[in-house]
Enzyme design. Structure first.
Site, PDB file in Angstrom:
ATOM      1  N   HIS A  39      12.969 -51.142 -55.777  1.00 46.57           N
ATOM      2  CA  HIS A  39      14.065 -51.935 -55.221  1.00 46.57           C
ATOM      3  C   HIS A  39      14.006 -53.282 -55.941  1.00 46.57           C
ATOM      4  O   HIS A  39      12.914 -53.771 -56.252  1.00 46.57           O
ATOM      5  CB  HIS A  39      13.867 -52.269 -53.745  1.00 46.57           C
TER       6      HIS A  39
ATOM      7  N   ASP B  23      11.368 -55.558 -54.519  1.00 51.34           N
ATOM      8  CA  ASP B  23       9.941 -55.189 -54.647  1.00 51.34           C
ATOM      9  C   ASP B  23       9.316 -55.898 -55.824  1.00 51.34           C
ATOM     10  O   ASP B  23       8.135 -56.221 -55.802  1.00 51.34           O
ATOM     11  CB  ASP B  23       9.727 -53.699 -55.002  1.00 51.34           C
TER      12      ASP B  23
ATOM     13  N   GLU C  57      20.558 -41.203 -50.187  1.00 45.94           N
ATOM     14  CA  GLU C  57      19.344 -40.660 -49.577  1.00 45.94           C
ATOM     15  C   GLU C  57      19.550 -40.563 -48.061  1.00 45.94           C
ATOM     16  O   GLU C  57      19.569 -41.577 -47.367  1.00 45.94           O
ATOM     17  CB  GLU C  57      18.170 -41.592 -49.903  1.00 45.94           C
TER      18      GLU C  57
ATOM     19  N   GLU D 114      14.480 -36.719 -48.917  1.00 47.28           N
ATOM     20  CA  GLU D 114      13.090 -37.082 -48.583  1.00 47.28           C
ATOM     21  C   GLU D 114      12.567 -36.213 -47.444  1.00 47.28           C
ATOM     22  O   GLU D 114      13.220 -36.054 -46.408  1.00 47.28           O
ATOM     23  CB  GLU D 114      13.046 -38.566 -48.193  1.00 47.28           C
TER      24      GLU D 114
ATOM     25  N   HIS E   6      12.370 -37.637 -43.896  1.00 44.90           N
ATOM     26  CA  HIS E   6      13.692 -37.869 -43.311  1.00 44.90           C
ATOM     27  C   HIS E   6      14.263 -36.556 -42.770  1.00 44.90           C
ATOM     28  O   HIS E   6      14.949 -36.550 -41.749  1.00 44.90           O
ATOM     29  CB  HIS E   6      14.642 -38.474 -44.333  1.00 44.90           C
TER      30      HIS E   6
ATOM     31  N   ASP F 157      12.456 -37.522 -52.779  1.00 41.79           N
ATOM     32  CA  ASP F 157      11.419 -38.462 -52.377  1.00 41.79           C
ATOM     33  C   ASP F 157      10.322 -37.635 -51.726  1.00 41.79           C
ATOM     34  O   ASP F 157      10.463 -37.133 -50.604  1.00 41.79           O
ATOM     35  CB  ASP F 157      11.976 -39.515 -51.405  1.00 41.79           C
TER      36      ASP F 157
ATOM     37  N   ASP G 207       8.887 -42.443 -39.481  1.00 43.89           N
ATOM     38  CA  ASP G 207       8.756 -42.136 -40.903  1.00 43.89           C
ATOM     39  C   ASP G 207       7.357 -42.553 -41.377  1.00 43.89           C
ATOM     40  O   ASP G 207       7.174 -43.691 -41.811  1.00 43.89           O
ATOM     41  CB  ASP G 207       9.849 -42.953 -41.617  1.00 43.89           C
TER      42      ASP G 207
ATOM     43  N   ASP H 245       5.680 -41.460 -43.908  1.00 46.30           N
ATOM     44  CA  ASP H 245       5.604 -41.539 -45.376  1.00 46.30           C
ATOM     45  C   ASP H 245       4.206 -41.227 -45.915  1.00 46.30           C
ATOM     46  O   ASP H 245       3.654 -42.003 -46.701  1.00 46.30           O
ATOM     47  CB  ASP H 245       6.014 -42.943 -45.866  1.00 46.30           C
TER      48      ASP H 245
ATOM     49  N   ASP I   5       7.579 -41.292 -52.539  1.00 45.48           N
ATOM     50  CA  ASP I   5       7.935 -42.335 -51.566  1.00 45.48           C
ATOM     51  C   ASP I   5       6.940 -42.192 -50.415  1.00 45.48           C
ATOM     52  O   ASP I   5       7.271 -41.730 -49.324  1.00 45.48           O
ATOM     53  CB  ASP I   5       9.383 -42.150 -51.103  1.00 45.48           C
TER      54      ASP I   5
HETATM   55  C1  XLS Z   1      13.021 -45.450 -46.334  1.00 49.07           C
HETATM   56  C2  XLS Z   1      13.510 -44.909 -47.600  1.00 49.07           C
HETATM   57  C3  XLS Z   1      13.446 -45.880 -48.761  1.00 49.07           C
HETATM   58  C4  XLS Z   1      14.317 -45.393 -49.890  1.00 49.07           C
HETATM   59  C5  XLS Z   1      14.661 -46.434 -50.892  1.00 49.07           C
HETATM   60  O1  XLS Z   1      12.754 -44.744 -45.378  1.00 49.07           O
HETATM   61  O2  XLS Z   1      12.812 -43.748 -47.882  1.00 49.07           O
HETATM   62  O3  XLS Z   1      12.133 -46.075 -49.157  1.00 49.07           O
HETATM   63  O4  XLS Z   1      13.737 -44.328 -50.553  1.00 49.07           O
HETATM   64  O5  XLS Z   1      15.345 -47.497 -50.343  1.00 49.07           O
HETATM   65 NI    NI Z   2      12.898 -42.694 -49.681  1.00 51.55          NI
HETATM   66 NI    NI Z   3      11.466 -42.884 -45.926  1.00 51.38          NI
END
Ligand code: XLS
Ligand code: NI
Ligand code: NI
Length: 439
Positions: free
Chosen positions: A101, A104, A232, A268, A271, A296, A307, A309, A339
């Site tokens: 991003h 970042d 996404e 993702e 998600h 992702d 989430d 991750d 991700d």
């Molecule tokens: C958040 C998203 C984010 C996107 C990019 O849950 O996964 O990380 O991949 O903005």
């Molecule tokens: Ni993501």
């Molecule tokens: Ni995410």
């Protein structure tokens, strides 16, 4: 040995017999699987935000991560050190791509002009490092969710000044993605949703969201950016309801607003879980609509409703993911972007290596198993047989569009008793186990 991760050497493929956790057991980049090498199939990418920017905060505690750039005070010097460290990391791990991003990689200034200046300086450094290390940008994106100005949304904010700011920010993010030769650009609508319908004009918000995406498509054309646009999907978190709920909702949105020729999906795993779907369901839905763009790669904790991750380790899941990717003909512009973040108590830099290694090995294994499943064709044959009734007689007439309700009535009156066959689910689960266990 490098400057930042001094005690880590380049991670090499050592094969399944190795007991070195800082080696690959299954990811052998040059090994050919079907029509391409593992490296070409998997197209691994590191997510800058989780691995280099995040400090390990959670809603109950401050950062825990220990990083080689911690002692640097000046925000721009820190951003530069992090960027150099990132490339040392990509190189040691042997990945070819990264994603970021705008916020970042460079700190926000007092004004948008100052913020853009900071970004330009870091992008210049990133461009040089990309050349030196031969690393590519899988996709860029803009963080239009973190700052308090996005409290009511970005493109879907009730405040037109925020919509304007979002447009300005995305313009710049597109420019830098283009400058770095990005293969794609992702929209994740973190705040594009609502908290309560009591104060929400849903129609205007959705129309405005589409307006912004059309502006992005137009601007990309203007500057000659030919990368792939992605949306996404995610159903909730941070907002209670996000408009890009799941693959089906996003495909419908793109079609309603005439954007479907310009976008694909970046899907993702965690998600999908939040939307109450499997990752394979989401990928399948995108694939059959020619919208599977990128992934992702992570996994969620099925006992938790948010989430998490986590790094992907579930071989059933990586197999299902690679099955869908192979069935789609492999990645074109997209890839597997981790991700994913290390757990808050895994605060050493070394944990970043362990985490990516297990993710890469899990996908390498999943790729090989999925390839074998497709080569053998057993599942394909079972599915083909299951729908055989549509290849002849009345079924053929139905799919050719040759019959209406009157013909179906006539056929049914003459047909007599209907006979169904078993779905054989337990046998199929046994068969899948055979592939996973022997894979
Ligand atoms: C958040 C998203 C984010 C996107 C990019 O849950 O996964 O990380 O991949 O903005
Ligand atoms: Ni993501
Ligand atoms: Ni995410």
């Amino acid at each position: 040995m490098g400057k930042y991760f001094k005690d880590i050497e380049k991670i090499k493929y050592e094969g399944p017999e190795s007991d070195n956790p800082l080696s690959f057991k299954y990811y052998n980049p040059d090994e050919v699987v079907g029509d391409r090498t593992m490296r070409e199939h998997l197209k691994f990418s590191v997510a800058y935000w989780h691995t280099f920017t995040a400090e390990g905060t959670d809603p109950f505690g401050t950062g825990t991560m220990l990083r080689p750039w911690d002692d640097i005070e000046d925000p721009m010097d820190k951003a530069k050190a992090r960027m150099e460290a990132a490339f040392e990391f990509f190189d040691k791990l042997g990945v070819d791509y990264f994603c970021f991003h705008d916020r970042d990689i460079a700190p926000e200034g007092e004004t948008l002009a100052e913020t853009n200046k900071n970004l330009d300086e870091i992008v210049k450094l990133a461009g040089e490092l990309m050349k030196d290390y031969d690393i590519k940008l899988l996709w860029g994106t803009a963080n239009t969710f973190n700052h308090p100005r996005f409290v009511h949304g970005a493109a879907t904010s009730c405040n037109a000044d925020v919509f304007a700011y979002t447009g300005a920010q995305i313009k710049k993010a597109l420019e830098v993605t283009h400058e770095l030769g990005g293969a794609g650009y992702t929209f994740w609508g973190g705040r594009e949703g609502y908290e309560t319908l009591l104060n929400t004009d849903m129609k205007l918000e959705l129309d405005n969201y589409a307006r912004l995406l059309h502006m992005a498509v137009d601007y990309a054309k203007e500057i000659g950016f030919e990368g792939q646009f992605y949306i996404e999907p995610k159903p909730k978190e941070p907002t209670k309801h996000q408009y890009d709920f799941d693959a089906a909702a996003v495909v419908a949105f793109l079609k309603i607003y005439g954007l479907d020729d310009h976008f694909k999906l970046n899907i993702e795993t965690n998600h999908a879980t939040l939307a109450g779907h499997t990752m394979q369901h989401e990928l399948r839905y995108a694939r059959i609509n020619n919208m599977l763009g990128s992934i992702d790669a992570n996994q969620g904790d099925l006992y938790l409703g948010w989430d998490t991750d986590q790094f992907p380790t579930d071989i059933y899941m990586t197999t299902a993911v690679m099955y869908e990717v192979l069935k789609a003909g492999g990645f074109t512009t997209g890839g597997l972007n981790f991700d994913a973040k290390v757990r808050r108590p895994s605060f050493d830099s070394k944990d970043l290596f362990y985490a990516h290694i297990v993710g890469m090995d899990s996908f390498a294994k999943g790729l090989k198993i999925a390839h074998k499943i497709i080569q053998d064709g057993k599942f394909d044959k079972i599915i083909e047989d299951r729908y055989e009734s549509y290849t002849k007689g009345i079924g053929k007439e139905i799919v050719s569009g040759n019959v209406g309700l009157a013909e179906l009535e006539k056929y049914t009156l003459e047909n007599g008793e209907i006979k169904n066959n078993s779905g054989r689910q337990e046998y199929l689960e046994w068969l899948l186990n055979e592939y996973i266990l022997e894979g």
